[in-house]
Motif scaffolding. Structure first.
Motif, mmCIF file in Angstrom:
data_model
loop_
_atom_site.group_PDB
_atom_site.id
_atom_site.type_symbol
_atom_site.label_atom_id
_atom_site.label_comp_id
_atom_site.label_asym_id
_atom_site.label_seq_id
_atom_site.Cartn_x
_atom_site.Cartn_y
_atom_site.Cartn_z
ATOM 1 N N TRP A 1 41.196 35.836 35.377
ATOM 2 C CA TRP A 1 39.742 36.164 35.687
ATOM 3 C C TRP A 1 40.370 37.460 36.045
ATOM 4 C CZ3 TRP A 1 39.058 31.286 39.984
ATOM 5 C CH2 TRP A 1 39.673 30.489 38.902
ATOM 6 N N HIS A 2 38.870 38.175 36.163
ATOM 7 C CA HIS A 2 38.821 39.561 36.668
ATOM 8 C C HIS A 2 37.781 39.799 37.970
ATOM 9 C CE1 HIS A 2 39.800 39.415 32.490
ATOM 10 N NE2 HIS A 2 40.466 40.549 32.902
ATOM 11 N N GLY A 3 38.226 40.414 38.731
ATOM 12 C CA GLY A 3 37.802 40.180 40.682
ATOM 13 C C GLY A 3 37.361 41.220 40.567
ATOM 14 N N THR A 4 36.442 41.621 41.260
ATOM 15 C CA THR A 4 35.776 43.323 41.333
ATOM 16 C C THR A 4 34.645 42.610 42.939
ATOM 17 O OG1 THR A 4 33.195 42.609 40.951
ATOM 18 C CG2 THR A 4 35.254 44.200 39.517
ATOM 19 N N PRO A 5 34.816 43.690 44.302
ATOM 20 C CA PRO A 5 33.553 42.839 45.151
ATOM 21 C C PRO A 5 33.048 42.688 45.369
ATOM 22 C CG PRO A 5 35.258 45.576 45.356
ATOM 23 C CD PRO A 5 34.941 45.350 44.485
ATOM 24 N N GLU A 6 32.005 43.082 43.680
ATOM 25 C CA GLU A 6 31.230 41.993 43.196
ATOM 26 C C GLU A 6 30.833 41.114 42.611
ATOM 27 O OE1 GLU A 6 31.739 45.371 42.680
ATOM 28 O OE2 GLU A 6 30.957 46.250 44.397
ATOM 29 N N VAL A 7 31.621 40.814 42.427
ATOM 30 C CA VAL A 7 31.815 39.236 41.486
ATOM 31 C C VAL A 7 33.570 38.704 41.061
ATOM 32 C CG1 VAL A 7 31.353 40.480 38.979
ATOM 33 C CG2 VAL A 7 30.810 37.900 38.909
ATOM 34 N N LEU A 8 33.482 37.341 40.979
ATOM 35 C CA LEU A 8 34.973 37.412 40.639
ATOM 36 C C LEU A 8 34.699 36.767 38.827
ATOM 37 C CD1 LEU A 8 37.877 36.059 40.341
ATOM 38 C CD2 LEU A 8 36.685 34.462 41.181
ATOM 39 N N SER A 9 34.206 37.319 37.754
ATOM 40 C CA SER A 9 34.302 36.881 36.517
ATOM 41 C C SER A 9 35.357 36.335 35.610
ATOM 42 C CB SER A 9 34.188 38.049 35.491
ATOM 43 O OG SER A 9 33.808 37.153 34.431
ATOM 44 N N LEU A 10 34.618 34.795 34.882
ATOM 45 C CA LEU A 10 35.672 33.687 34.011
ATOM 46 C C LEU A 10 35.672 34.286 33.165
ATOM 47 C CD1 LEU A 10 34.930 30.178 36.487
ATOM 48 C CD2 LEU A 10 36.138 32.428 36.576
ATOM 49 N N VAL A 11 35.246 35.566 32.870
ATOM 50 C CA VAL A 11 34.871 35.524 31.421
ATOM 51 C C VAL A 11 36.640 36.253 30.484
ATOM 52 C CG1 VAL A 11 33.937 37.123 29.381
ATOM 53 C CG2 VAL A 11 32.730 36.035 31.668
ATOM 54 N N ARG A 12 36.914 36.061 30.178
ATOM 55 C CA ARG A 12 38.188 36.378 29.682
ATOM 56 C C ARG A 12 37.726 37.771 28.428
ATOM 57 N NH1 ARG A 12 38.460 31.865 32.037
ATOM 58 N NH2 ARG A 12 40.383 30.624 32.730
ATOM 59 N N THR A 13 38.856 38.764 28.990
ATOM 60 C CA THR A 13 38.790 40.124 28.473
ATOM 61 C C THR A 13 39.518 39.532 26.303
ATOM 62 O OG1 THR A 13 39.106 41.563 30.105
ATOM 63 C CG2 THR A 13 39.330 42.281 28.484
ATOM 64 N N PRO A 14 38.466 40.458 25.145
ATOM 65 C CA PRO A 14 38.956 39.619 24.335
ATOM 66 C C PRO A 14 39.726 41.224 23.760
ATOM 67 C CG PRO A 14 36.895 40.282 24.402
ATOM 68 C CD PRO A 14 37.448 40.504 25.239
ATOM 69 N N GLN A 15 41.299 40.605 22.916
ATOM 70 C CA GLN A 15 42.480 40.683 22.644
ATOM 71 C C GLN A 15 42.099 41.447 20.689
ATOM 72 O OE1 GLN A 15 45.919 38.819 23.554
ATOM 73 N NE2 GLN A 15 46.700 40.470 24.625
#
Length: 284
Positions: A26-40
Motif C-alpha cells: 500500500w502507499h500512504g500520504t497525509p491525504e489518502v491511503l491507497s490500496l492500488v499497487r504500483t505496476p512494475q
C-alpha cells in the motif's frame, strides 16, 4: 513502557510504503491511503527449454537454490559421512557461482531453500525419521536429523549449526531470502508461499540438490500452488542413477513446467541488465 514501531520511511515521491515489497505494498500520504499497487515494468528474458522458448519477467521471478549446505555438499558434512558422493552434490557449485551474480545484477531475487529441522524433531513423522536413520550395510543405526555425525560439527541440519549453513563457495547477498524447510518439499509446514506472494513472485527457477528429492518435490508443490516453474538442469545434481534424473526431466516437461539451463540463461540475463540507449548524445 511499550515501544512504538516506527512508521515506514517515505519513498522518493514522499509516500509511505506498507508491505513487504513495492510491487505488493500500500502507499500512504497525509491525504489518502491507497490500496492500488504500483505496476512494475517487466524485465523480460527469453530462455530456450526442452519444449519451447519461454519468456519470463526477472523482476517477478525468484531463483530457488535448494540445500546447498555444508551437511550435503561439504566433504566433512552429514551426507559425506554417510558415504554419499560429494562429486554429485558439489556439481552445481561452479554453475551457481556464475549464475548468482548475473541473476542478481539483472534484478532477480534469490531464495536459499534450506533444510532446517527443530532440534527436538517433534514435527517430523516416523517415515521421515526412519529414512534418515536407516541402518547401514553392517546393521548399525544411521545418523538422523538433528543428530551428531562421528566427525562432529554439531546436530545435522539444525538452523544455527555448521551443517545447516550454506557452503562458503556460494556467498550470500544481504537482500537474499533464506527459508528453512522440514520436509523434501519446501512448501510444507513453513512460510515460503507467503513470502513469495508478498514479494510479487510468480515464476520460480530451481537449482541445487538433490534433483530427484527436494528440488523436484518443491517444484511439484510450487506448480500445484500456481507458480510457473523452470528446472535449470545444469544447476542441479543428485547421486541417484542417471535414469532417475532423466525421469525427473521427463515429468517436469510433461506435467510441471519447463527444463532449461543456466548456460543459456546467463547470456540473456547480461543483455537484460545492460542499459539500452535509443539515441546518441548530442555532442554540443
Amino acid at each position: 513502557m511499550r515501544r512504538k514501531t516506527p512508521p515506514p520511511a517515505p519513498d522518493q515521491a514522499g509516500r509511505r510504503l506498507y508491505g513487504a515489497h513495492p510491487a505488493t505494498a500500500w502507499h500512504g500520504t497525509p491525504e489518502v491511503l491507497s490500496l492500488v499497487r504500483t505496476p512494475q515494468p517487466p524485465r523480460p528474458v527469453r530462455l530456450p527449454t526442452h519444449t519451447e522458448v519461454i519468456e519470463l519477467d526477472v523482476l517477478r521471478s525468484a531463483l530457488m537454490v535448494v540445500d546447498m549446505q555444508n551437511d550435503f555438499c561439504h566433504p566433512e558434512g552429514w551426507f559425506a559421512q554417510k558415504g554419499v558422493s560429494m562429486r554429485a552434490t558439489r556439481k552445481p557449485i561452479p554453475v551457481l557461482r556464475e549464475l548468482l551474480p548475473a541473476w542478481r545484477h539483472a534484478g532477480g531475487r534469490v531464495v536459499w531453500l534450506n533444510w532446517g529441522v527443530r532440534p527436538d524433531t517433534l514435527n517430523l513423522g516416523p517415515t521421515v525419521r526412519y529414512k534418515a536413520e536407516r541402518p547401514d550395510a553392517d546393521g548399525q543405526p544411521g545418523v538422523g536429523y538433528a543428530q551428531g555425525s562421528p566427525l562432529d560439527h554439531g546436530p545435522s541440519v539444525v538452523p544455527g549449526s555448521w551443517g545447516a549453513q550454506v557452503i562458503s563457495e556460494l556467498p550470500q547477498a544481504a537482500d537474499d531470502i533464506t527459508v528453512f524447510k522440514h520436509r523434501l518439499s519446501g512448501f510444507h509446514d513453513n512460510e515460503l508461499d507467503s513470502i513469495l506472494r508478498q514479494q510479487g513472485i510468480t515464476t520460480l527457477l530451481f537449482a541445487g540438490v538433490n534433483t530427484d528429492r527436494c528440488v523436484f518435490s518443491s517444484l511439484q508443490d510450487a506448480g500445484f500452488l500456481g507458480y510457473d516453474c523452470v528446472l535449470l538442469k545444469d544447476a542441479c545434481s543428485t547421486p541417484s542413477p542417471v535414469y532417475v534424473t532423466r525421469a525427473i526431466h521427463f515429468l517436469v516437461d510433461k506435467l510441471h513446467g519447463f527444463v532449461g539451463t543456466a548456460e543459456a540463461l546467463i547470456p540473456a540475463l547480461k543483455v537484460a541488465s545492460t542499459p539500452t540507449h535509443s539515441a546518441k548524445k548530442d555532442p554540443r
